[in-house]
Scaffold this active site. Sequence first.
Site, PDB file in Angstrom:
ATOM      1  N   SER A   1      35.282  72.461  77.547  1.00  0.00           N
ATOM      2  CA  SER A   1      34.435  73.134  78.526  1.00  0.00           C
ATOM      3  C   SER A   1      33.473  74.039  77.768  1.00  0.00           C
ATOM      4  O   SER A   1      33.538  74.135  76.541  1.00  0.00           O
ATOM      5  CB  SER A   1      35.296  73.966  79.472  1.00  0.00           C
ATOM      6  OG  SER A   1      35.807  75.089  78.764  1.00  0.00           O
ATOM      7  N   LYS A   2      32.629  74.715  78.521  1.00  0.00           N
ATOM      8  CA  LYS A   2      31.636  75.605  77.898  1.00  0.00           C
ATOM      9  C   LYS A   2      32.285  76.682  77.042  1.00  0.00           C
ATOM     10  O   LYS A   2      31.658  77.258  76.176  1.00  0.00           O
ATOM     11  CB  LYS A   2      30.786  76.260  78.983  1.00  0.00           C
ATOM     12  CG  LYS A   2      29.799  75.287  79.581  1.00  0.00           C
ATOM     13  CD  LYS A   2      28.832  75.993  80.498  1.00  0.00           C
ATOM     14  CE  LYS A   2      27.974  74.966  81.217  1.00  0.00           C
ATOM     15  NZ  LYS A   2      27.827  75.239  82.619  1.00  0.00           N
TER      16      LYS A   2
END
Length: 486
Positions: free
Chosen positions: A253-254
């Site tokens: 994920s980010k």
Amino acid sequence: MRSPYHYLSMPDNHSTDTVRVRIAPSPTGFLHIGTARTALFNWLFAKKMGGKFIFRIEDTDLERSEKRFEDDIIEGLRWLGLQWDEGPYRQSERLDIYERSLRELLDKGLAYYCECTKEKLDQDRQAQQQEGKAPIYPGTCRDKNVPAERGQVIRFRVPEHETISFDDMIRGTISFETGLIGDLAIAKNLRTPLYNFAVVVDDHEMRMSHVIRGEDHIANTPKQILIARALGFTPPVYAHLPLILGTDRSKMSKRHAATSLNEYRMQGYLPAALVNFIALLGWHPLDDKEKMPAAEIIEKFDINRVQKGGAVFDVQKLNWLNAEYIKEKTGADLFAMLIALYGEEKVVFHDAPTTVRLLEIGKMRMERLSDYEALRDSFLPHTYDGALLVGKKSTREAAAVHLSKCQEIIRGVLVHEFTQENLEAMLMPYANNEGRAAVLWPLRVALTGQERSPGPFEVMGIVGKDESLRRIAEGIEKLNGPSSAA
Ligand code: GLU
């Protein structure tokens, strides 16, 4: 036990010489690194098999689809060099085709209108959860003959007691009980098909031989096989790629790294490096080689050797690969890329030829094109304390003497011969005689004002004779003047 719908690895209506695969992104966000990986693996498979790579935009969700996302996806795939052979097709332009198939299912009683409201469905779900049952559509409208006008959605009639199996090229045989699927919504109305339905129609119409996509789609596959069967289509062969994980092995994920391809482009990753890196997200060649140009990846690529387990996205490996690809470029190549990326104003140092030379020298120290800013910065004058000019084992007096001697030698070098090589040839005999550190340290500090920087000859070659002499004179002044007190 094998069900009659256990599809063998190659459907009989497709032969190996007609491999057709696709990338089918939904334009509901910027091109994601996971979508880029799916695109690349399909492209590699098509290239390897001499097949075709088709680009389809799945934009039936009008609320979430946006033109800017579509543009970003198209641009990103082009930038990576994943040229498609057909498309982009847009689902929003193919509504007649879906309508025809929806009508067919409705006419045959294989689909029906459902009038359950969202509230009703929520209640059903809660009740099922309380009873510890899987939350599936309970079949309320199955046999109600709800007229089209009252329909909230069109549902597909899923047979209740069947096992649907398919041979996944990566994961082997996967089976699902239809009882756990429930009648699924396939359209909001005749003009608004939903994902699982539109995909099946398109994969058939576009004669897809294989569907290679992310593991998150596995649960959709039995639904799509059932719909295909109801429409009399032979499903394609499936391959589900492993999840992409962060270095802590949780889903990427980010939090772990940028997830939008464009961010990598803006940070100065080269498309060839990204293609190379992304190809290794779930696959590696038999010889374990890591740095490979696209042509070599195609040659070695084997979909059957894609791993089942999650693929770790290791930014350090990407940085290493990118640095390798940067080294292979000429200063002029890098100059052109930097201008395209950041614009002339942010890139040019003195003039274009000087910038090219700077890049020629500095590229060995760059992991990303964005490192250029720091590189260029290291050739600019910096304010510094005169004490820095005195090397660890030297004295202020000695440093001043050596700097003055260097100044004298440098003054004698003609402007048109003022190159890194010539300067080195002129100054090194003196430095070798007096001690390299004693001479080169104050010279380098005078030229850069920094504790760590490119070497003195490199810097002089870039900034030129006048500027070099100006900086050296300033250094001598610092050593002689009162401000030089260490
Ligand atoms: N549109 C789907 C997505 O963006 C992909 C569909 C598929 O590959 O079957 O996830």
